[in-house]
Design a protein around this motif. Structure first.
Motif, PDB file in Angstrom:
ATOM      1  N   ASP A   5      -3.093  -3.354  15.132  1.00  0.00           N
ATOM      2  CA  ASP A   5      -3.986  -3.447  13.980  1.00  0.00           C
ATOM      3  C   ASP A   5      -4.257  -2.097  13.339  1.00  0.00           C
ATOM      4  O   ASP A   5      -4.947  -2.016  12.340  1.00  0.00           O
ATOM      5  CB  ASP A   5      -5.312  -4.110  14.390  1.00  0.00           C
ATOM      6  N   ALA A   6      -3.725  -1.029  13.914  1.00  0.00           N
ATOM      7  CA  ALA A   6      -3.930   0.305  13.350  1.00  0.00           C
ATOM      8  C   ALA A   6      -2.908   0.544  12.245  1.00  0.00           C
ATOM      9  O   ALA A   6      -1.734   0.206  12.379  1.00  0.00           O
ATOM     10  CB  ALA A   6      -3.775   1.364  14.437  1.00  0.00           C
ATOM     11  N   GLU A   7      -3.377   1.133  11.163  1.00  0.00           N
ATOM     12  CA  GLU A   7      -2.464   1.447  10.063  1.00  0.00           C
ATOM     13  C   GLU A   7      -1.591   2.626  10.436  1.00  0.00           C
ATOM     14  O   GLU A   7      -2.070   3.634  10.937  1.00  0.00           O
ATOM     15  CB  GLU A   7      -3.253   1.770   8.795  1.00  0.00           C
ATOM     16  N   LYS A   8      -0.293   2.481  10.192  1.00  0.00           N
ATOM     17  CA  LYS A   8       0.681   3.517  10.476  1.00  0.00           C
ATOM     18  C   LYS A   8       1.796   3.398   9.455  1.00  0.00           C
ATOM     19  O   LYS A   8       1.980   2.360   8.846  1.00  0.00           O
ATOM     20  CB  LYS A   8       1.288   3.331  11.866  1.00  0.00           C
ATOM     21  N   LEU A  23      13.103   4.268   4.016  1.00  0.00           N
ATOM     22  CA  LEU A  23      12.051   3.285   3.829  1.00  0.00           C
ATOM     23  C   LEU A  23      10.887   3.724   4.704  1.00  0.00           C
ATOM     24  O   LEU A  23      11.065   4.027   5.882  1.00  0.00           O
ATOM     25  CB  LEU A  23      12.516   1.894   4.251  1.00  0.00           C
ATOM     26  N   ALA A  24       9.710   3.804   4.120  1.00  0.00           N
ATOM     27  CA  ALA A  24       8.490   4.087   4.881  1.00  0.00           C
ATOM     28  C   ALA A  24       7.629   2.838   4.753  1.00  0.00           C
ATOM     29  O   ALA A  24       7.297   2.416   3.646  1.00  0.00           O
ATOM     30  CB  ALA A  24       7.773   5.306   4.319  1.00  0.00           C
ATOM     31  N   ILE A  25       7.307   2.233   5.878  1.00  0.00           N
ATOM     32  CA  ILE A  25       6.663   0.925   5.859  1.00  0.00           C
ATOM     33  C   ILE A  25       5.283   0.986   6.486  1.00  0.00           C
ATOM     34  O   ILE A  25       5.108   1.495   7.591  1.00  0.00           O
ATOM     35  CB  ILE A  25       7.528  -0.107   6.615  1.00  0.00           C
ATOM     36  N   ASN A  26       4.308   0.462   5.769  1.00  0.00           N
ATOM     37  CA  ASN A  26       2.970   0.244   6.304  1.00  0.00           C
ATOM     38  C   ASN A  26       2.881  -1.258   6.558  1.00  0.00           C
ATOM     39  O   ASN A  26       2.654  -2.032   5.633  1.00  0.00           O
ATOM     40  CB  ASN A  26       1.909   0.697   5.304  1.00  0.00           C
ATOM     41  N   PRO A  27       3.104  -1.703   7.814  1.00  0.00           N
ATOM     42  CA  PRO A  27       3.156  -3.142   8.077  1.00  0.00           C
ATOM     43  C   PRO A  27       1.806  -3.848   7.938  1.00  0.00           C
ATOM     44  O   PRO A  27       1.770  -5.037   7.642  1.00  0.00           O
ATOM     45  CB  PRO A  27       3.683  -3.232   9.505  1.00  0.00           C
ATOM     46  N   ILE A  28       0.712  -3.137   8.125  1.00  0.00           N
ATOM     47  CA  ILE A  28      -0.603  -3.764   7.998  1.00  0.00           C
ATOM     48  C   ILE A  28      -0.863  -4.153   6.538  1.00  0.00           C
ATOM     49  O   ILE A  28      -1.310  -5.257   6.240  1.00  0.00           O
ATOM     50  CB  ILE A  28      -1.719  -2.820   8.510  1.00  0.00           C
ATOM     51  N   ARG A  29      -0.576  -3.245   5.630  1.00  0.00           N
ATOM     52  CA  ARG A  29      -0.763  -3.525   4.196  1.00  0.00           C
ATOM     53  C   ARG A  29       0.447  -4.209   3.564  1.00  0.00           C
ATOM     54  O   ARG A  29       0.405  -4.575   2.404  1.00  0.00           O
ATOM     55  CB  ARG A  29      -1.082  -2.240   3.448  1.00  0.00           C
ATOM     56  N   GLU A  30       1.524  -4.334   4.338  1.00  0.00           N
ATOM     57  CA  GLU A  30       2.768  -4.942   3.874  1.00  0.00           C
ATOM     58  C   GLU A  30       3.301  -4.231   2.630  1.00  0.00           C
ATOM     59  O   GLU A  30       3.627  -4.831   1.621  1.00  0.00           O
ATOM     60  CB  GLU A  30       2.603  -6.440   3.641  1.00  0.00           C
ATOM     61  N   ILE A  31       3.381  -2.894   2.768  1.00  0.00           N
ATOM     62  CA  ILE A  31       3.904  -2.054   1.697  1.00  0.00           C
ATOM     63  C   ILE A  31       5.162  -1.360   2.202  1.00  0.00           C
ATOM     64  O   ILE A  31       5.176  -0.798   3.297  1.00  0.00           O
ATOM     65  CB  ILE A  31       2.874  -0.996   1.251  1.00  0.00           C
ATOM     66  N   VAL A  32       6.211  -1.404   1.391  1.00  0.00           N
ATOM     67  CA  VAL A  32       7.453  -0.707   1.687  1.00  0.00           C
ATOM     68  C   VAL A  32       7.651   0.349   0.611  1.00  0.00           C
ATOM     69  O   VAL A  32       7.761   0.023  -0.576  1.00  0.00           O
ATOM     70  CB  VAL A  32       8.666  -1.668   1.695  1.00  0.00           C
ATOM     71  N   TYR A  33       7.646   1.614   1.019  1.00  0.00           N
ATOM     72  CA  TYR A  33       7.934   2.713   0.097  1.00  0.00           C
ATOM     73  C   TYR A  33       9.435   2.969   0.166  1.00  0.00           C
ATOM     74  O   TYR A  33       9.986   3.167   1.241  1.00  0.00           O
ATOM     75  CB  TYR A  33       7.162   3.974   0.492  1.00  0.00           C
ATOM     76  N   ASP A 101       8.668  15.785   5.012  1.00  0.00           N
ATOM     77  CA  ASP A 101       7.560  16.078   4.088  1.00  0.00           C
ATOM     78  C   ASP A 101       6.402  15.119   4.306  1.00  0.00           C
ATOM     79  O   ASP A 101       5.239  15.520   4.326  1.00  0.00           O
ATOM     80  CB  ASP A 101       8.031  15.995   2.636  1.00  0.00           C
ATOM     81  N   THR A 102       6.717  13.843   4.463  1.00  0.00           N
ATOM     82  CA  THR A 102       5.675  12.832   4.659  1.00  0.00           C
ATOM     83  C   THR A 102       4.951  13.058   5.976  1.00  0.00           C
ATOM     84  O   THR A 102       3.716  13.009   6.038  1.00  0.00           O
ATOM     85  CB  THR A 102       6.277  11.421   4.607  1.00  0.00           C
ATOM     86  N   LEU A 103       5.694  13.328   7.031  1.00  0.00           N
ATOM     87  CA  LEU A 103       5.078  13.602   8.335  1.00  0.00           C
ATOM     88  C   LEU A 103       4.208  14.851   8.292  1.00  0.00           C
ATOM     89  O   LEU A 103       3.130  14.888   8.890  1.00  0.00           O
ATOM     90  CB  LEU A 103       6.145  13.746   9.410  1.00  0.00           C
ATOM     91  N   ALA A 104       4.666  15.876   7.573  1.00  0.00           N
ATOM     92  CA  ALA A 104       3.917  17.137   7.493  1.00  0.00           C
ATOM     93  C   ALA A 104       2.552  16.939   6.861  1.00  0.00           C
ATOM     94  O   ALA A 104       1.587  17.609   7.234  1.00  0.00           O
ATOM     95  CB  ALA A 104       4.715  18.177   6.703  1.00  0.00           C
ATOM     96  N   LEU A 105       2.464  16.012   5.923  1.00  0.00           N
ATOM     97  CA  LEU A 105       1.185  15.774   5.248  1.00  0.00           C
ATOM     98  C   LEU A 105       0.303  14.784   6.000  1.00  0.00           C
ATOM     99  O   LEU A 105      -0.903  14.728   5.770  1.00  0.00           O
ATOM    100  CB  LEU A 105       1.430  15.276   3.816  1.00  0.00           C
ATOM    101  N   GLY A 106       0.884  13.987   6.876  1.00  0.00           N
ATOM    102  CA  GLY A 106       0.116  13.054   7.688  1.00  0.00           C
ATOM    103  C   GLY A 106      -0.605  11.984   6.898  1.00  0.00           C
ATOM    104  O   GLY A 106      -1.689  11.564   7.274  1.00  0.00           O
ATOM    105  N   ARG A 107       0.001  11.502   5.839  1.00  0.00           N
ATOM    106  CA  ARG A 107      -0.649  10.493   4.996  1.00  0.00           C
ATOM    107  C   ARG A 107      -0.055   9.110   5.240  1.00  0.00           C
ATOM    108  O   ARG A 107       1.077   8.976   5.651  1.00  0.00           O
ATOM    109  CB  ARG A 107      -0.502  10.873   3.528  1.00  0.00           C
ATOM    110  N   LEU A 108      -0.852   8.089   4.946  1.00  0.00           N
ATOM    111  CA  LEU A 108      -0.403   6.713   5.119  1.00  0.00           C
ATOM    112  C   LEU A 108       0.045   6.081   3.813  1.00  0.00           C
ATOM    113  O   LEU A 108       0.413   4.917   3.782  1.00  0.00           O
ATOM    114  CB  LEU A 108      -1.526   5.859   5.722  1.00  0.00           C
ATOM    115  N   LYS A 109      -0.025   6.853   2.742  1.00  0.00           N
ATOM    116  CA  LYS A 109       0.368   6.340   1.432  1.00  0.00           C
ATOM    117  C   LYS A 109       1.231   7.398   0.754  1.00  0.00           C
ATOM    118  O   LYS A 109       0.922   8.584   0.799  1.00  0.00           O
ATOM    119  CB  LYS A 109      -0.882   6.059   0.594  1.00  0.00           C
TER     120      LYS A 109
END
Length: 134
Positions: A5-8, A23-33, A101-109
């Motif tokens: 249930d944790a957003e990742k 592809l960067a996926i947030n499965p909780i929000r069902e968003i695929v970047y 780059d995404t990991l370096a910023l530690g953001r979920l969006k």
């Protein structure tokens, strides 16, 4: 996925058969970047979309989330305007750079116009070489 249930963000390097994209996926929000250094739309690779949508629907089922018939297709695909490669061989390095780059910023969006910290039209040779060395 101990804490389901944790957003990742989950990163999926995807090879289309001759081209790497991320592809960067947030499965909780069902968003695929969707980050493609060639600038193609995800519709260029319909089998990829079917695969990822199926994975997210299975994740939803595992979490026992009930959705209406309309909500069953609520997976959001977001094309991110990211740096573009200027040749046909650096796609793997671009994909790795997007992930780093995404990991370096530690953001979920991921913003649709990429991150301000890393925004550019294309990576320089030095930026690509940096990833090669890493």
């Amino acid at each position: 996925m101990d804490n389901k249930d944790a957003e990742k963000l989950f990163f999926i390097p995807f090879n289309t058969g001759g081209h790497w994209l991320l592809l960067a996926i947030n499965p909780i929000r069902e968003i695929v970047y969707y980050l493609d250094s060639l600038g193609n739309d995800w519709t260029t690779y319909p089998d990829m979309k079917v695969l990822i949508d199926t994975v997210l629907q299975a994740f939803r089922a595992q979490r026992d989330i009930q959705t209406s018939r309309r909500g069953a297709n609520s997976i959001t695909w977001i094309k991110v305007a990211c740096p573009q490669q200027r040749n046909q061989i650096d796609c793997g390095y671009f994909m790795l750079r997007f992930m780093r780059d995404t990991l370096a910023l530690g953001r979920l969006k991921i913003p649709t116009d990429y991150f301000d910290e890393f925004k550019c039209a294309f990576y320089t040779k030095d930026q690509v070489d940096e990833i090669k060395e890493e």
